[in-house]
Design a protein around this motif. Structure first.
Motif, PDB file in Angstrom:
ATOM      1  N   PHE A  21       0.857  -1.186   0.000  1.00  0.00           N
ATOM      2  CA  PHE A  21       0.000   0.000   0.000  1.00  0.00           C
ATOM      3  C   PHE A  21       0.898   1.242   0.000  1.00  0.00           C
ATOM      4  O   PHE A  21       2.113   1.134   0.189  1.00  0.00           O
ATOM      5  CB  PHE A  21      -0.883   0.053   1.263  1.00  0.00           C
ATOM      6  CG  PHE A  21      -1.992  -0.969   1.326  1.00  0.00           C
ATOM      7  CD1 PHE A  21      -2.111  -1.997   0.402  1.00  0.00           C
ATOM      8  CD2 PHE A  21      -2.949  -0.893   2.339  1.00  0.00           C
ATOM      9  CE1 PHE A  21      -3.140  -2.936   0.491  1.00  0.00           C
ATOM     10  CE2 PHE A  21      -3.978  -1.818   2.433  1.00  0.00           C
ATOM     11  CZ  PHE A  21      -4.070  -2.846   1.520  1.00  0.00           C
ATOM     12  N   CYS A  67      -0.229   4.373   1.875  1.00  0.00           N
ATOM     13  CA  CYS A  67      -1.168   5.234   2.602  1.00  0.00           C
ATOM     14  C   CYS A  67      -0.679   6.675   2.654  1.00  0.00           C
ATOM     15  O   CYS A  67       0.513   6.918   2.899  1.00  0.00           O
ATOM     16  CB  CYS A  67      -1.392   4.701   4.011  1.00  0.00           C
ATOM     17  SG  CYS A  67      -2.013   3.014   3.997  1.00  0.00           S
ATOM     18  N   TYR A 112      -0.845   9.086   4.684  1.00  0.00           N
ATOM     19  CA  TYR A 112      -0.230   9.666   5.890  1.00  0.00           C
ATOM     20  C   TYR A 112       1.112   9.019   6.202  1.00  0.00           C
ATOM     21  O   TYR A 112       1.854   9.481   7.046  1.00  0.00           O
ATOM     22  CB  TYR A 112      -1.169   9.520   7.104  1.00  0.00           C
ATOM     23  CG  TYR A 112      -1.761   8.129   7.248  1.00  0.00           C
ATOM     24  CD1 TYR A 112      -1.006   7.083   7.745  1.00  0.00           C
ATOM     25  CD2 TYR A 112      -3.067   7.876   6.844  1.00  0.00           C
ATOM     26  CE1 TYR A 112      -1.530   5.812   7.847  1.00  0.00           C
ATOM     27  CE2 TYR A 112      -3.605   6.601   6.948  1.00  0.00           C
ATOM     28  CZ  TYR A 112      -2.835   5.575   7.450  1.00  0.00           C
ATOM     29  OH  TYR A 112      -3.349   4.321   7.536  1.00  0.00           O
ATOM     30  N   GLY A 143       6.716  -0.573   7.413  1.00  0.00           N
ATOM     31  CA  GLY A 143       6.299  -1.296   6.234  1.00  0.00           C
ATOM     32  C   GLY A 143       5.250  -2.361   6.546  1.00  0.00           C
ATOM     33  O   GLY A 143       4.680  -2.396   7.608  1.00  0.00           O
ATOM     34  N   GLU A 144       5.015  -3.169   5.550  1.00  0.00           N
ATOM     35  CA  GLU A 144       4.028  -4.241   5.732  1.00  0.00           C
ATOM     36  C   GLU A 144       4.783  -5.551   5.988  1.00  0.00           C
ATOM     37  O   GLU A 144       5.422  -6.092   5.071  1.00  0.00           O
ATOM     38  CB  GLU A 144       3.129  -4.334   4.493  1.00  0.00           C
ATOM     39  CG  GLU A 144       2.205  -5.533   4.469  1.00  0.00           C
ATOM     40  CD  GLU A 144       1.435  -5.733   5.778  1.00  0.00           C
ATOM     41  OE1 GLU A 144       0.949  -4.761   6.363  1.00  0.00           O
ATOM     42  OE2 GLU A 144       1.335  -6.893   6.228  1.00  0.00           O
TER      43      GLU A 144
HETATM   44 FE1  SF4 Z   1      -0.143   1.927   4.905  1.00  0.00          FE
HETATM   45 FE2  SF4 Z   1       1.038   0.344   6.730  1.00  0.00          FE
HETATM   46 FE3  SF4 Z   1       1.875   0.398   4.240  1.00  0.00          FE
HETATM   47 FE4  SF4 Z   1       2.274   2.517   5.768  1.00  0.00          FE
HETATM   48  S1  SF4 Z   1       3.161   0.543   6.051  1.00  0.00           S
HETATM   49  S2  SF4 Z   1       1.616   2.497   3.616  1.00  0.00           S
HETATM   50  S3  SF4 Z   1       0.402   2.457   7.008  1.00  0.00           S
HETATM   51  S4  SF4 Z   1      -0.149  -0.263   4.927  1.00  0.00           S
END
Ligand code: SF4
Ligand code: SAM
Length: 333
Positions: A29, A31, A33, A73-74
């Motif tokens: 993702f 996101c 923010y 991160g993810e």
């Molecule tokens: Fe979104 Fe988590 Fe990825 Fe950051 S680490 S972009 S909050 S899913």
């Protein structure tokens, strides 16, 4: 190592028994923010190997850490992360192994995570509207995340908590729908104030940051809330809706600071031990891990010594103090 060193205590008398370990700066993702749209990620040589991350975790556990949260991160995009999770789950002395995830891969991994010893899962979700979810995550697929949440519920974790960042102009009208989604499924939800970690590229954070006091008042207009007696060692303050078991948490680093109770440190995927979310004080564990003349005890000694530089508090939005330039994915959220 002498007995008295088997505990991490900083110079303000706070005991550190919780670490947040980042296993990757990458994510599927983007996101708004957390990241910019065109992120450059770290090259492989700069990030800790899974074995190095394991050694860092083991060192902290031998120094009295009882709880580890894997993040990024993810975490689920790191290849072979399950092998690390299984090894951590088997480490004696670790009382809780938790994970924070965007949920996109839980549909596939929830049962394996449970079997590997993961106790609690936090799943981030900022909208229940498909288009808006995509706008906030830039690329995420809401349906996949909802399936992931269902899979986590079926897998039987000790606790599941949703994390939602509420931002003006993006999703402030979703406080009630998100709360009700959690209430209906008997899972917890925490509202997190947007933190000024690095620059957001799509908005000015000072325009979007929404206080948790406002979020709480919004919920209170519809539901009677009671302060929850549950005390967690962390910055969340919980309430409960009368007649319901699940908890609604407020993580309010911007409008409140609970620094005096801080019990945690973070390790980035580069092996930087960050002593505070809102400050740059850190030590380089990777250098020790990769120094052929250093051993496991040197790693532990360095961690013990780092307690001396743990700052007393953060100063988000205080112009007299420098603000962090790290984005959240580099920090380990
Ligand atoms: Fe979104 Fe988590 Fe990825 Fe950051 S680490 S972009 S909050 S899913
Ligand atoms: N990718 C995983 C996820 O999204 O849950 C784990 C890492 S993410 C950085 C951890 C948490 O940090 C998420 O709940 C996310 O919403 C939150 N987060 C990221 N950037 C933030 C910011 N600037 N302010 C507040 N919370 C943020």
């Amino acid at each position: 190592m002498p007995e008295q060193l088997n505990k991490l205590v900083d110079k303000f008398g706070r005991t550190v028994d919780y670490i947040r370990l980042s296993v990757t700066d990458r994510c599927d993702f983007r996101c708004v923010y957390c990241m910019t749209e065109d992120m450059t990620f770290l090259p492989r040589s700069q990030i800790l190997s899974l074995e190095e991350i394991y050694l860092v975790a083991k060192a902290f556990i031998e120094l009295g850490v009882k709880k580890i949260r894997l993040t990024g991160g993810e975490p689920m995009v790191r290849s072979d992360v399950m092998s690390l999770i299984r090894k951590l789950g088997a480490l004696p002395g670790l009382e809780e192994l938790n994970l924070t995830t965007n949920g996109a891969q839980l549909d596939k991994y929830a049962p394996a995570l449970k079997a590997a010893g993961v106790n609690r899962i936090n799943i981030s979700i900022d909208s229940l509207d498909t288009e808006r979810f995509k706008r906030i995550s830039r690329v995420g697929n809401l349906e996949k995340v909802l399936k992931g949440i269902d899979a986590a519920r079926s897998a039987g974790f000790d606790r599941i908590r949703l994390n939602s960042v509420i931002m003006r102009g993006y999703n402030e009208d979703e406080v009630i729908p998100l709360t009700e989604y959690a209430l209906d499924r008997n899972i917890d939800i925490a509202f997190i104030e947007e933190m000024p970690l690095g620059e957001a590229s799509d908005h000015d954070r000072e325009d979007t940051t929404c206080s948790n006091e406002w979020v709480r008042n919004t919920i209170q207009e519809k539901y009677e809330l009671l302060n929850s007696t549950a005390k967690t060692a962390g910055p969340s303050r919980y309430v409960q809706v009368v007649g319901k078991n699940n908890r609604i948490g407020f993580i309010s680093p911007v409008t409140h600071n609970f620094c005096e109770e801080c019990n945690r440190v973070r390790v980035t995927v580069e092996g930087r031990l960050l002593l505070c979310l809102g400050n740059e004080h850190s030590i380089d564990l990777r250098a020790i891990l990769r120094d052929e003349s250093a051993n496991f005890d040197d790693l532990k000694q360095a961690i013990v010594a780092s307690m001396e530089i743990k700052p007393e508090r953060h100063y988000f939005y205080d112009t007299d103090h420098e603000q962090p330039v790290r984005l959240m994915n580099m920090t380990g959220g």
